[in-house]
Scaffold this motif. Structure first.
Motif, short mmCIF file in Angstrom:
data_model
loop_
_atom_site.label_atom_id
_atom_site.label_comp_id
_atom_site.label_asym_id
_atom_site.label_seq_id
_atom_site.Cartn_x
_atom_site.Cartn_y
_atom_site.Cartn_z
N MET A 95 0.85 -1.17 0.00
CA MET A 95 0.00 0.00 0.00
C MET A 95 0.90 1.23 0.00
O MET A 95 1.86 1.30 0.76
CB MET A 95 -0.89 -0.01 1.23
N ASP A 96 0.62 2.18 -0.91
CA ASP A 96 1.40 3.41 -0.92
C ASP A 96 0.91 4.32 0.21
O ASP A 96 -0.05 3.98 0.91
CB ASP A 96 1.38 4.07 -2.31
N PRO A 97 1.56 5.46 0.43
CA PRO A 97 1.19 6.31 1.56
C PRO A 97 -0.26 6.80 1.55
O PRO A 97 -0.81 7.14 2.60
CB PRO A 97 2.15 7.50 1.45
N ASP A 98 -0.89 6.83 0.38
CA ASP A 98 -2.28 7.28 0.30
C ASP A 98 -3.28 6.13 0.31
O ASP A 98 -4.46 6.34 0.09
CB ASP A 98 -2.47 8.12 -0.97
N GLY A 99 -2.79 4.91 0.53
CA GLY A 99 -3.68 3.76 0.60
C GLY A 99 -3.98 3.12 -0.73
O GLY A 99 -4.85 2.26 -0.83
N ASN A 100 -3.26 3.50 -1.79
CA ASN A 100 -3.44 2.86 -3.09
C ASN A 100 -2.76 1.50 -3.08
O ASN A 100 -1.64 1.37 -2.59
CB ASN A 100 -2.86 3.71 -4.22
N LEU A 101 -3.42 0.51 -3.64
CA LEU A 101 -2.87 -0.83 -3.71
C LEU A 101 -1.95 -0.92 -4.93
O LEU A 101 -2.35 -0.61 -6.05
CB LEU A 101 -4.02 -1.83 -3.84
N VAL A 102 -0.70 -1.33 -4.70
CA VAL A 102 0.30 -1.39 -5.76
C VAL A 102 0.82 -2.83 -5.85
O VAL A 102 1.23 -3.41 -4.84
CB VAL A 102 1.48 -0.43 -5.49
N GLU A 103 0.81 -3.39 -7.04
CA GLU A 103 1.27 -4.76 -7.28
C GLU A 103 2.64 -4.73 -7.93
O GLU A 103 2.92 -3.90 -8.78
CB GLU A 103 0.29 -5.48 -8.21
N PHE A 104 3.49 -5.65 -7.51
CA PHE A 104 4.77 -5.91 -8.16
C PHE A 104 4.71 -7.37 -8.61
O PHE A 104 4.42 -8.25 -7.81
CB PHE A 104 5.93 -5.69 -7.18
N TYR A 105 5.00 -7.61 -9.89
CA TYR A 105 4.80 -8.96 -10.41
C TYR A 105 5.81 -9.28 -11.50
O TYR A 105 6.43 -8.41 -12.09
CB TYR A 105 3.37 -9.12 -10.95
N SER A 106 5.95 -10.57 -11.75
CA SER A 106 6.72 -11.07 -12.89
C SER A 106 5.79 -11.95 -13.70
O SER A 106 4.77 -12.41 -13.20
CB SER A 106 7.94 -11.87 -12.41
N MET A 107 6.16 -12.16 -14.96
CA MET A 107 5.35 -13.01 -15.83
C MET A 107 6.27 -13.99 -16.54
O MET A 107 7.33 -13.61 -17.02
CB MET A 107 4.61 -12.17 -16.88
N LYS A 108 5.81 -15.22 -16.61
CA LYS A 108 6.56 -16.22 -17.38
C LYS A 108 6.43 -15.90 -18.85
O LYS A 108 5.41 -15.41 -19.31
CB LYS A 108 6.02 -17.61 -17.08
N SER A 109 7.48 -16.19 -19.60
CA SER A 109 7.47 -15.93 -21.03
C SER A 109 6.47 -16.83 -21.72
O SER A 109 6.37 -18.01 -21.42
CB SER A 109 8.87 -16.18 -21.60
N ARG A 110 5.74 -16.26 -22.66
CA ARG A 110 4.79 -17.05 -23.45
C ARG A 110 5.09 -16.89 -24.93
O ARG A 110 4.19 -16.81 -25.74
CB ARG A 110 3.38 -16.60 -23.15
#
Length: 148
Positions: A95-110
């Motif tokens: 959660m950022d300081p203003d309460g926004n939900l932030v995702e960090f992700y990786s993706m397998k190659s397709r």
């Protein structure tokens, strides 16, 4: 605004692209642009007036996801979830300081890899180039029709 800017600049590596007065700041990282806009009315953390579900940042590998989680946790960022495997790769949420939900992700190659070169052209410049292209197309003489 100051706290949000510090979060994105000092922790996530964005830099200030430009400011539009005291209430808007454009932040850039590579070709991504994030615009922070001060709300017209004060918000209350407990109200959680959510206008966007979440937004995310794609990292190159699962290891980068784990490293980012460890770094952000060490910095005292509120961890909503821990890194976890999912069908497409690995992800976690903060959660950022203003309460926004932030995702960090990786993706397998397709089979389709991300481009090797990153386009850092500003959105304004891209729009100007498109407008110029469209106006030059419209200036082409129209073919004459014969009357029979």
């Amino acid at each position: 605004m100051r706290v949000a800017e510090e979060f994105y600049v000092e922790l996530l590596g964005f830099h200030v692209d430009r400011r539009a007065g005291a209430n808007i700041v454009y932040l850039r990282i590579n070709s991504d642009l994030l615009v922070l806009v001060k709300a017209e009315t004060p918000g209350m953390a407990e109200s959680r007036d959510i206008r966007v579900d979440h937004f995310g940042f794609r990292l190159s590998t699962d290891v980068e996801v784990d490293d980012a989680a460890a770094f952000l946790e060490d910095q005292g960022v509120h961890m909503v979830t821990r890194p976890a495997n999912r069908r497409e790769g690995r992800a976690f949420f903060v959660m950022d300081p203003d309460g926004n939900l932030v995702e960090f992700y990786s993706m397998k190659s397709r089979g389709s890899e991300a481009p090797q070169e990153i386009d850092t052209t500003s959105a304004a410049r891209q729009a100007a180039e498109v407008r110029k292209s469209l106006s030059s197309e419209s200036e082409q003489p129209k073919p004459r029709r014969s009357r029979k």
